[in-house]
Motif scaffolding. Structure first.
Motif, PDB file in Angstrom:
ATOM      1  N   LEU A 149       0.837  -1.200   0.000  1.00 14.01           N
ATOM      2  CA  LEU A 149       0.000   0.000   0.000  1.00 14.01           C
ATOM      3  C   LEU A 149       0.873   1.252   0.000  1.00 14.01           C
ATOM      4  N   LEU A 150       1.925   1.227   0.806  1.00 11.73           N
ATOM      5  CA  LEU A 150       2.841   2.368   0.862  1.00 11.73           C
ATOM      6  C   LEU A 150       3.469   2.631  -0.502  1.00 11.73           C
ATOM      7  N   SER A 151       3.816   1.576  -1.223  1.00 14.46           N
ATOM      8  CA  SER A 151       4.425   1.767  -2.543  1.00 14.46           C
ATOM      9  C   SER A 151       3.436   2.400  -3.522  1.00 14.46           C
ATOM     10  N   VAL A 152       2.154   2.081  -3.379  1.00 19.04           N
ATOM     11  CA  VAL A 152       1.131   2.697  -4.236  1.00 19.04           C
ATOM     12  C   VAL A 152       0.959   4.167  -3.857  1.00 19.04           C
ATOM     13  N   GLN A 153       0.960   4.467  -2.564  1.00 22.80           N
ATOM     14  CA  GLN A 153       0.856   5.868  -2.127  1.00 22.80           C
ATOM     15  C   GLN A 153       2.028   6.693  -2.655  1.00 22.80           C
ATOM     16  N   LYS A 154       3.210   6.121  -2.625  1.00 22.69           N
ATOM     17  CA  LYS A 154       4.383   6.830  -3.144  1.00 22.69           C
ATOM     18  C   LYS A 154       4.269   7.049  -4.653  1.00 22.69           C
ATOM     19  N   ALA A 155       3.690   6.074  -5.348  1.00 23.21           N
ATOM     20  CA  ALA A 155       3.566   6.173  -6.809  1.00 23.21           C
ATOM     21  C   ALA A 155       2.488   7.155  -7.240  1.00 23.21           C
ATOM     22  N   THR A 156       1.612   7.565  -6.317  1.00 21.91           N
ATOM     23  CA  THR A 156       0.486   8.438  -6.685  1.00 21.91           C
ATOM     24  C   THR A 156       0.506   9.767  -5.935  1.00 21.91           C
ATOM     25  N   CYS A 157       1.650  10.143  -5.363  1.00 20.31           N
ATOM     26  CA  CYS A 157       1.732  11.421  -4.635  1.00 20.31           C
ATOM     27  C   CYS A 157       2.523  12.441  -5.454  1.00 20.31           C
ATOM     28  N   ASN A 158       2.715  13.596  -4.902  1.00 15.66           N
ATOM     29  CA  ASN A 158       3.469  14.679  -5.533  1.00 15.66           C
ATOM     30  C   ASN A 158       4.918  14.233  -5.756  1.00 15.66           C
ATOM     31  N   ARG A 159       5.378  14.237  -6.998  1.00 12.94           N
ATOM     32  CA  ARG A 159       6.714  13.730  -7.320  1.00 12.94           C
ATOM     33  C   ARG A 159       7.827  14.592  -6.736  1.00 12.94           C
ATOM     34  N   SER A 245       7.006  22.757   4.536  1.00 17.60           N
ATOM     35  CA  SER A 245       5.839  23.577   4.856  1.00 17.60           C
ATOM     36  C   SER A 245       5.162  24.126   3.603  1.00 17.60           C
ATOM     37  N   ASP A 246       5.914  24.254   2.518  1.00 19.48           N
ATOM     38  CA  ASP A 246       5.350  24.776   1.265  1.00 19.48           C
ATOM     39  C   ASP A 246       5.191  23.697   0.199  1.00 19.48           C
ATOM     40  N   LEU A 247       5.329  22.412   0.602  1.00 19.40           N
ATOM     41  CA  LEU A 247       5.334  21.327  -0.379  1.00 19.40           C
ATOM     42  C   LEU A 247       4.175  20.377  -0.093  1.00 19.40           C
TER      43      LEU A 247
END
Length: 936
Positions: A149-159, A245-247
């Motif tokens: 699940l963590l790997s999917v979250q990493k693949a679908t978050c802000n690069r 804080s800005d990301l």
């Protein structure tokens, strides 16, 4: 006592005195107490964006390898002699190194650890060796559902967010860089840490050694090592927090998503997750915990109750975690039935509507006050943390405060361990900032199942998934939701009773079919207690049908009890109902004031329980799913289950139960359930803060409820006897499991000297008890001896795997020792050959170090001598020896047995492992047809 120091070098140090109390007589002598240290460093995965992925994890491993003044094995060798342990871990924003051992060897152990941490050599061959170890660790956890699940979250978050990086690393990720490049990266990251990362150290010292001389010596030692690499005022706060804080973790287009993840495991999972933005504080933690309690509660008209009534879910739980200082994730986890899989959108709407109900009705102030009171009681009365646990907590707390204050001259700490300080008023004032973000626009839904359509693969973990917009109508419906009631089990007095019987004296009551033992325990000055109740029922064992019926009944029962007594744990009590061979057990624990009343209420509920046909069908399906999951996906579990079946009579395998469950008749199960509680033998142990008057009343209550009622009850008023089985000569059993991608091997040894010991052990009579003690002592010593070489040979020399070890493993009435490994790279025959090498090296060590045997025996005597720091530990030990006349003193017989073991006995048993001898069993499971072990 707590003493704190800070300097301008970015290093903060705190000492705590270990004022641990001893239980009972404990042989009327003091235990040599361990000392401990925890070193927390404000540098983690997020700080190394300009370096190879996984470099911080690799650095963690390398800081236990060779250094300027030590070789790679010297710390392990010293800790073995000093009865110690060490560990480390790396998180997104910090690292932690920890160590504990006897105080006599503590200073030298710290010197060895500090030299490794501050002056590593980063040898190329050791880098490659640790990459193989990390790769084995990765392969072991690659199929873990949380990791996937963590790997999917990493693949679908802000690069652009550092969360996206592959933080653990593996052989594939490291192979993109030369060994020289990795060596250079390690040196640079290490230099950055030593030069500028905040460092917080907590050292725990036993009371007998806690003095100004000791503190001054250790303070000088730690500052000497760290100051040598830093300059005054060189420390500066890392700009990571400012940048984060800005990301945003997710861009706006990455929120309100529906993500399907392919996984063959059952039951299927639905996760409704929310990303919450803001500068979170301890008050936020209390809001999350209180919110989780409201949503998880199994009260009528709650979220779970509504979903379960429609046969949508098996279980519901909530969790929260920090991604970075400005992003927290709150998730609702749901295990779905087949019907629930068809109604995913409906379920998500239920979750969103329940959250809308909470926003609309609010969270009352009394709920936070109740949570605050519960937490205060827990900190004061429930658990006494170990010294090492305290050190880890305090170093992490000091690090977080240090980072926030940029190394203030003083940081307020207390030596009382606590997850968080709960401020009910502050939490009530600020809770809306959190619940107002639990909305559709901030929602990400994950559906984990095998029959989903996927289009992408995550890097490294190769998890198949698809990602699309979450399409739901943004309207709310009223379902008649309710929140949980005020807790009726909260204690108010919590007085200590007057001691009426001697320390370590057992008060025993007995009737025809009840054996009851009580130990009045007020030693820790805690108003707590533990109650064990074991019910042996002739209708719950003996045949496949009876065992299957018991499993179904207990599964239904546990759901029923969780709904009836859903708020017990929030009153600092707990209960558990679990199966054993001849029936089941009920265990309660926590605050003593209302616990006996709770015990009787649960007992009444159990005796009167008869599940509905709908509940039986539901839990039968759930058991089939769970048993298949254990059989197919947890190789070690199935191998140890086979070991149990081999050495314990009447144990029925999971596969046999699965075959029975395919043709089970619900009506027949109901008939079987109605036969319960006619022929019982009851054993009970109560340990804690109760008067003899209360205990006598409890025994009378048991007598009333467990009088046998069958016509032939007189034949069933004794405890069911243990049936022993024959011990075979060396044997190898292999199981092919195509879903098991690694080789799994366990080697179990009953350390028999000769045929006479075997015959006595198999007899199962009074004479066998002495032999069992002898074999237990022998097994414990063999575990101690083999442990010197298991890690050294299997991991360090041959890089065979990450999950491996050796342990004391009694099976039924047969004591033994087991070596085990999960290897992604080697065959069973290669592993067996290496284990034979371990046995030979252990034998050689015994020949060369006979004088060390007395020291090893004394260390084990210290290990088996009671040294508990909480009532539940004392009770668990006594319960495991319930059959002894005085369960609290059973350890004394084992001490005598340890003192009687000699070197020649151990050499003989080790030699027996290398030839065709009795009591040697090797079990393997892999995708291969035959493991091909060359047995002697």
């Amino acid at each position: 006592m707590l003493d704190q120091y800070s300097v301008d070098y970015g290093v903060n140090l705190v000492f705590i005195e270990n004022c641990q109390q001893k239980n009972g007589d404990a042989l009327k002598k003091k235990h040599p107490q361990n000392a401990a240290v925890s070193i927390s460093i404000g540098h983690g995965h997020f700080h190394t964006e300009n370096y190879p992925e996984g470099i911080t994890h690799l650095l963690e491993h390398m800081l236990f390898s060779s250094s300027a003044n030590t070789h790679s094995e010297c710390l392990d060798q010293h800790l073995f002699k000093s009865h110690g342990q060490t560990n480390a871990w790396t998180q997104d924003t910090c690292m932690n190194f920890q160590l504990s051992c006897k105080f006599s060897g503590f200073t030298e152990a710290c010197e060895l650890l500090l030299d490794k941490m501050t002056s590593p050599l980063f040898l190329e061959e050791e880098i490659q060796q640790e990459i193989l170890a990390i790769d084995a660790e990765f392969k072991l956890k690659q199929k873990d559902q949380a990791r996937q699940l963590l790997s999917v979250q990493k693949a679908t978050c802000n690069r652009k967010h550092p969360f996206v990086r592959f933080s653990t690393g593996n052989q594939a990720s490291f192979s993109a860089h030369s060994t020289y490049a990795l060596q250079s990266a390690l040196k640079n990251v290490h230099r950055e840490i030593l030069m500028s990362a905040p460092i917080a150290i907590c050292i725990g010292i036993p009371s007998a050694n806690y003095n100004e001389t000791t503190l001054a010596s250790l303070k000088t030692l730690f500052y000497t090592y760290f100051k040598a690499k830093r300059q005054p005022n060189s420390f500066s706060a890392n700009n990571l927090t400012t940048r984060l804080s800005d990301l945003p973790l997710y861009k706006q287009s990455q929120e309100a998503r529906y993500i399907e993840i392919k996984d063959t495991r059952d039951p299927k999972q639905l996760i409704v997750s929310f990303n919450l933005i803001g500068d979170h504080c301890n008050a936020s933690e209390m809001v999350f915990v209180t919110l989780a309690h409201i949503m998880e509660s199994k009260h009528k008209h709650g979220l779970y109750s509504m979903l379960a009534a429609q046969d949508y879910v098996y279980e519901l739980s909530c969790g929260h975690k920090e991604i970075d200082p400005f992003n927290r994730e709150f998730s609702v986890y749901l295990s779905l039935t087949n019907e629930g899989c068809k109604e995913q959108k409906h379920i998500v709407k239920y979750v969103l509507d329940y959250l809308h109900f909470i926003r609309k009705s609010g969270i009352e102030a009394w709920r936070f006050r109740e949570k605050e009171a519960q937490h205060a009681l827990q900190n004061r009365t429930i658990k006494h943390a170990s010294l090492l646990t305290k050190c880890i907590y305090l170093s992490q707390e000091l690090l977080s405060q240090t980072s926030a204050t940029k190394i203030a001259n003083t940081v307020e700490l207390t030596d009382e361990i606590s997850d968080h300080h709960y401020d009910a008023e502050l939490a009530h004032k600020g809770y809306r900032k959190i619940v107002d973000q639990l909305i559709l626009d901030k929602c990400r839904v994950y559906f984990i199942a095998d029959d989903v359509s996927t289009k992408q693969l995550t890097p490294y973990y190769d998890v198949a998934f698809s990602d699309q917009a979450l399409s739901l109508q943004d309207n709310t419906r009223e379902y008649g939701f309710l929140k949980p009631r005020k807790n009726p089990y909260m204690s108010s007095q919590n007085f200590l009773v007057k001691q009426q019987i001697k320390t370590n004296e057992i008060y025993r009551l007995k009737s025809a079919n009840i054996d009851f033992k009580f130990y009045q325990h007020t030693f820790f000055k805690c108003p707590n207690g533990e109650c064990y109740l074991s019910i042996n029922d002739t209708q719950m064992y003996g045949t496949k049908q009876k065992v299957l019926a018991k499993k179904v009944w207990l599964s239904c029962l546990n759901e029923f009890l969780s709904e009836q007594f859903f708020d017990v744990d929030l009153a600092n009590m707990r209960f558990r109902v679990y199966s054993h061979h001849h029936g089941f057990s009920l265990h309660t624990g926590g605050l003593s004031e209302r616990q006996l009343l709770l015990l009787i209420e649960i007992t009444n509920a159990i005796k009167g329980f008869l599940p509905t046909e709908k509940s039986i069908d539901k839990h039968l399906k759930l058991l089939q799913i769970q048993d298949k999951k254990i059989t197919q996906q947890k190789p070690f579990n199935s191998l140890f289950a086979t070991l149990n079946q081999k050495y314990q009579a009447d144990i029925i395998s999971i596969s046999e139960l699965l075959q029975s469950s395919d043709s089970v008749d619900t009506a027949a199960l109901l008939v079987q359930f109605k036969k319960y509680f006619n022929d019982n033998y009851v054993e009970s142990l109560v340990v804690g803060n109760w008067s003899l008057q209360a205990i006598n009343r409890l025994f009378k209550q048991f007598e009333t409820r467990f009088s046998n009622h069958s016509n032939d009850a007189k034949t069933h008023t004794h405890k069911p006897s243990k049936t022993t089985v024959s011990i075979n000569t060396s044997e190898h059993i292999h199981y092919q499991n195509k879903e098991c991608t690694h080789e799994h091997l366990i080697w179990h040894c009953i350390p028999l000297l000769n045929e006479q010991e075997k015959l006595t052990l198999e007899g199962g009579n009074e004479a066998a008890k002495t032999t069992i003690l002898t074999l237990s002592a022998r097994s414990l010593l063999m575990e101690k001896l083999l442990s010197q070489f298991v890690f050294k040979i299997l991991r360090q020399k041959y890089s065979m795997g990450y999950l491996l070890g050796v342990g004391y493993k009694p099976i039924g009435s047969y004591p033994g020792v087991v070596m085990y490994i999960d290897s992604p790279t080697h065959t069973a025959n290669q592993i067996h050959t290496a284990m034979c090498e371990i046995i030979r090296q252990t034998t050689d060590w015994l020949d060369q170090n006979k004088s060390e045997m007395k020291k090893l025996v004394n260390e084990l005597i210290e290990q088996v001598t009671p040294n508990e720091v909480s009532i539940d530990q004392t009770a668990a030990r006594a319960w495991s020896h319930f059959e002894d006349v005085n369960p609290l003193l059973a350890y004394k017989d084992l001490i005598i047995a340890l003192q009687e073991v000699d070197v020649d006995q151990l050499k003989t048993t080790l030699g027996n492992m290398l030839k065709n001898s009795d009591g040697q069993l090797i079990l393997t499971q892999s995708p291969h047809i035959d493991s091909g072990i060359n047995m002697p």
